[in-house]
Scaffold this active site. Structure first.
Site, PDB file in Angstrom:
ATOM      1  N   ASN A 110       0.834  -1.206   0.000  1.00 59.64           N
ATOM      2  CA  ASN A 110       0.000   0.000   0.000  1.00 59.64           C
ATOM      3  C   ASN A 110       0.870   1.258   0.000  1.00 59.64           C
ATOM      4  O   ASN A 110       1.853   1.345   0.737  1.00 59.64           O
ATOM      5  CB  ASN A 110      -0.857  -0.031   1.283  1.00 59.64           C
ATOM      6  CG  ASN A 110      -1.993   0.967   1.283  1.00 59.64           C
ATOM      7  OD1 ASN A 110      -2.772   1.024   0.333  1.00 59.64           O
ATOM      8  ND2 ASN A 110      -2.099   1.763   2.343  1.00 59.64           N
TER       9      ASN A 110
ATOM     10  N   GLU B  32      -7.478   4.594   0.511  1.00 65.18           N
ATOM     11  CA  GLU B  32      -7.592   5.717   1.463  1.00 65.18           C
ATOM     12  C   GLU B  32      -8.052   6.985   0.749  1.00 65.18           C
ATOM     13  O   GLU B  32      -7.495   8.069   0.966  1.00 65.18           O
ATOM     14  CB  GLU B  32      -6.237   5.973   2.142  1.00 65.18           C
ATOM     15  CG  GLU B  32      -5.633   4.750   2.808  1.00 65.18           C
ATOM     16  CD  GLU B  32      -4.318   5.030   3.541  1.00 65.18           C
ATOM     17  OE1 GLU B  32      -3.966   6.199   3.766  1.00 65.18           O
ATOM     18  OE2 GLU B  32      -3.641   4.045   3.891  1.00 65.18           O
TER      19      GLU B  32
ATOM     20  N   ASP C 114      -9.343  10.352  -0.463  1.00 63.60           N
ATOM     21  CA  ASP C 114      -9.909  11.644  -0.064  1.00 63.60           C
ATOM     22  C   ASP C 114      -9.363  12.693  -1.025  1.00 63.60           C
ATOM     23  O   ASP C 114      -8.339  12.470  -1.665  1.00 63.60           O
ATOM     24  CB  ASP C 114      -9.683  12.004   1.421  1.00 63.60           C
ATOM     25  CG  ASP C 114      -8.258  11.906   1.921  1.00 63.60           C
ATOM     26  OD1 ASP C 114      -7.313  11.957   1.096  1.00 63.60           O
ATOM     27  OD2 ASP C 114      -8.056  11.800   3.144  1.00 63.60           O
TER      28      ASP C 114
HETATM   29  C1  XIL Z   1      -3.664   8.622   9.600  1.00 66.33           C
HETATM   30  C2  XIL Z   1      -4.912   8.668  10.474  1.00 66.33           C
HETATM   31  O1  XIL Z   1      -6.004   9.054   9.660  1.00 66.33           O
HETATM   32  C3  XIL Z   1      -4.737   9.649  11.600  1.00 66.33           C
HETATM   33  O2  XIL Z   1      -5.845   9.572  12.505  1.00 66.33           O
HETATM   34  C4  XIL Z   1      -3.453   9.335  12.360  1.00 66.33           C
HETATM   35  O3  XIL Z   1      -3.240  10.336  13.345  1.00 66.33           O
HETATM   36  C5  XIL Z   1      -2.264   9.289  11.409  1.00 66.33           C
HETATM   37  O4  XIL Z   1      -2.520   8.343  10.382  1.00 66.33           O
HETATM   38  N1  XIL Z   1      -1.534   7.091   5.196  1.00 66.33           N
HETATM   39  C6  XIL Z   1      -1.903   5.975   5.905  1.00 66.33           C
HETATM   40  C7  XIL Z   1      -2.842   6.117   7.061  1.00 66.33           C
HETATM   41  O5  XIL Z   1      -1.544   4.856   5.513  1.00 66.33           O
HETATM   42  O6  XIL Z   1      -2.603   5.154   8.052  1.00 66.33           O
HETATM   43  C8  XIL Z   1      -2.789   7.487   7.667  1.00 66.33           C
HETATM   44  O7  XIL Z   1      -3.808   7.578   8.652  1.00 66.33           O
HETATM   45  C9  XIL Z   1      -2.958   8.547   6.590  1.00 66.33           C
HETATM   46  C10 XIL Z   1      -1.853   8.454   5.567  1.00 66.33           C
END
Ligand code: XIL
Length: 390
Positions: free
Chosen positions: A216, A285, A287
């Site tokens: 990932n 993930e 957004d």
């Molecule tokens: C982020 C979370 O959303 C937050 O709550 C935490 O403080 C930090 O991590 N890439 C990733 C995720 O693989 O695990 C991250 O998540 C965002 C970036």
């Protein structure tokens, strides 16, 4: 998207449905279709093409805030723990394991006909301080570090054995430079060498042979403009595969920002390239952030952002839909009021990154994804009557 493409997406969807439901029952033992989601929910629409649509879940809100909990249950059919399966939560002190919140999410998912993406086993962030301090103080040698990692992965994956559909085994190992490579300064790589990534996959596979194991990372489907990071990760996962490392898939995180622009066509090509090499792919993930007035209200500063934000979300979903091996599309959080973006990208202030606004009302991005899924499921109707082509 032309009609031929839509039809191809539909046809591919049938095959994917069969494959996914087999994996689903293996991972949960539950029948997926029992959840009574409304027919225009994202999960109901996505299921028509066999796609799982997901969200990262904040365990501080699940079963605490009823509106939040309702959205997670009603709109999504795969969930990822936003934080509670990371090392700082699951092994806060040496050999002391804490899977309480992970178990709660797994139970919720089972109750609601959802699968679970496990996140994440090997990453440079959110490692407990007993490890980082031990390594810098010299009380943990590199050989011991390797053994600690082996134990950790074995414990965690064994604990959740049979309950995780996809594991993000290794997360964010590549540099953002052009050309890109495995980051030699990464905490794990600098101590154990890059071979540790393949080891992590082997250990995870030994502990749960049926879980799908993913590499990932972000910007690995052309988001960097040059495609350098995608090229590097593509070469790397092919190499792992050639070495017989048990890797099943590639997860593209999908953290976009409207200031950079984005090519959905390039993303689709890159996802297809991984797929053609034999990997499943997932958007893990998603957004789409933009500049906003403040972290509370998150009103986009540029009027065009209200169009660009849903547009990029839609392009990303379409890229996934067009690739039949793209088995899940997960957004990183449910609503803007509970997104990591405003805290992480605060200078200048960004936000407005998710499908629901700060008050949990659906945004244009939500309705755009709904429409994309409807089109993918039904295709465009064939024209009939005078002058219509056969
Ligand atoms: C982020 C979370 O959303 C937050 O709550 C935490 O403080 C930090 O991590 N890439 C990733 C995720 O693989 O695990 C991250 O998540 C965002 C970036």
């Amino acid at each position: 998207m032309n009609i031929r493409r839509l039809v191809a997406v539909c046809a591919a969807g049938v095959a994917t449905t069969l494959a996914v439901s087999t994996a689903a029952s293996a991972a949960t033992g539950a029948e997926n279709n029992h959840h009574s989601a409304s027919s225009d929910s994202l999960r109901a629409l996505a299921s028509k093409v066999g796609l799982r649509i997901g969200t990262a879940v904040d365990m501080a809100k699940l079963n605490v805030d009823p509106s939040y909990t309702g959205l997670v249950a009603d709109q999504f059919n795969v969930v990822t723990p936003e934080n509670v399966m990371k090392w700082d939560t699951t092994e806060p002190s040496p050999g002391v394991y804490n899977y309480t919140q992970g178990d709660q999410l797994v139970a919720f998912a089972r109750q609601h006909g959802q699968l679970v993406r496990g996140h994440t086993l090997l990453w440079h962030n959110q490692i407990p301080s007993w490890i980082t301090n031990g390594v810098s103080a010299g009380t943990i040698s590199d050989a011991q570090l390797k053994e600690i990692l082996h134990q950790h992965i074995t414990s965690e994956v064994s604990h959740f054995k049979g309950k995780i559909w996809q594991w993000d085994v290794a997360n964010e190992f590549f540099t953002d430079s052009n050309p890109s490579s495995i980051n030699p300064n990464d905490f794990w790589v600098s101590h154990l060498g890059s071979g540790i990534i393949g080891d992590a996959f082997r250990w995870a596979h030994e502990a749960d042979p049926k879980a799908l194991l993913f590499y990932n990372d972000y910007n690995i489907a052309g988001e960097d403009g040059s495609n350098a990071k995608s090229d590097a990760v593509y070469a790397f996962v092919k190499q792992l595969q050639a070495q017989g490392v048990p890797i099943d898939g590639v997860g593209n995180q999908g953290h976009l920002d409207t200031q950079y622009g984005f090519s959905g066509t390039r993303m689709q090509q890159d996802l297809q390239r991984y797929a053609d090499a034999g990997f499943k792919v997932a958007i893990t993930e998603a957004d789409v952030r933009t500049f906003v007035n403040n972290p509370t209200d998150q009103v986009p500063i540029d009027n065009l952002a209200q169009f660009a934000q849903p547009y990029e979300f839609s392009q990303m979903l379409k890229g996934c839909l067009a690739v039949s091996q793209c088995i899940s599309f997960t957004t990183w959080g449910v609503y803007d009021g509970d997104s990591w973006i405003p805290g992480f990208f605060s200078n200048p202030q960004e936000g407005y990154a998710l499908l629901y606004d700060v008050n949990m009302a659906p945004k244009a991005a939500y309705t755009d994804l709904q429409q994309d899924l409807m089109l993918a499921a039904y295709g465009a109707p064939h024209r009939t009557g005078a002058g219509a082509l056969p």
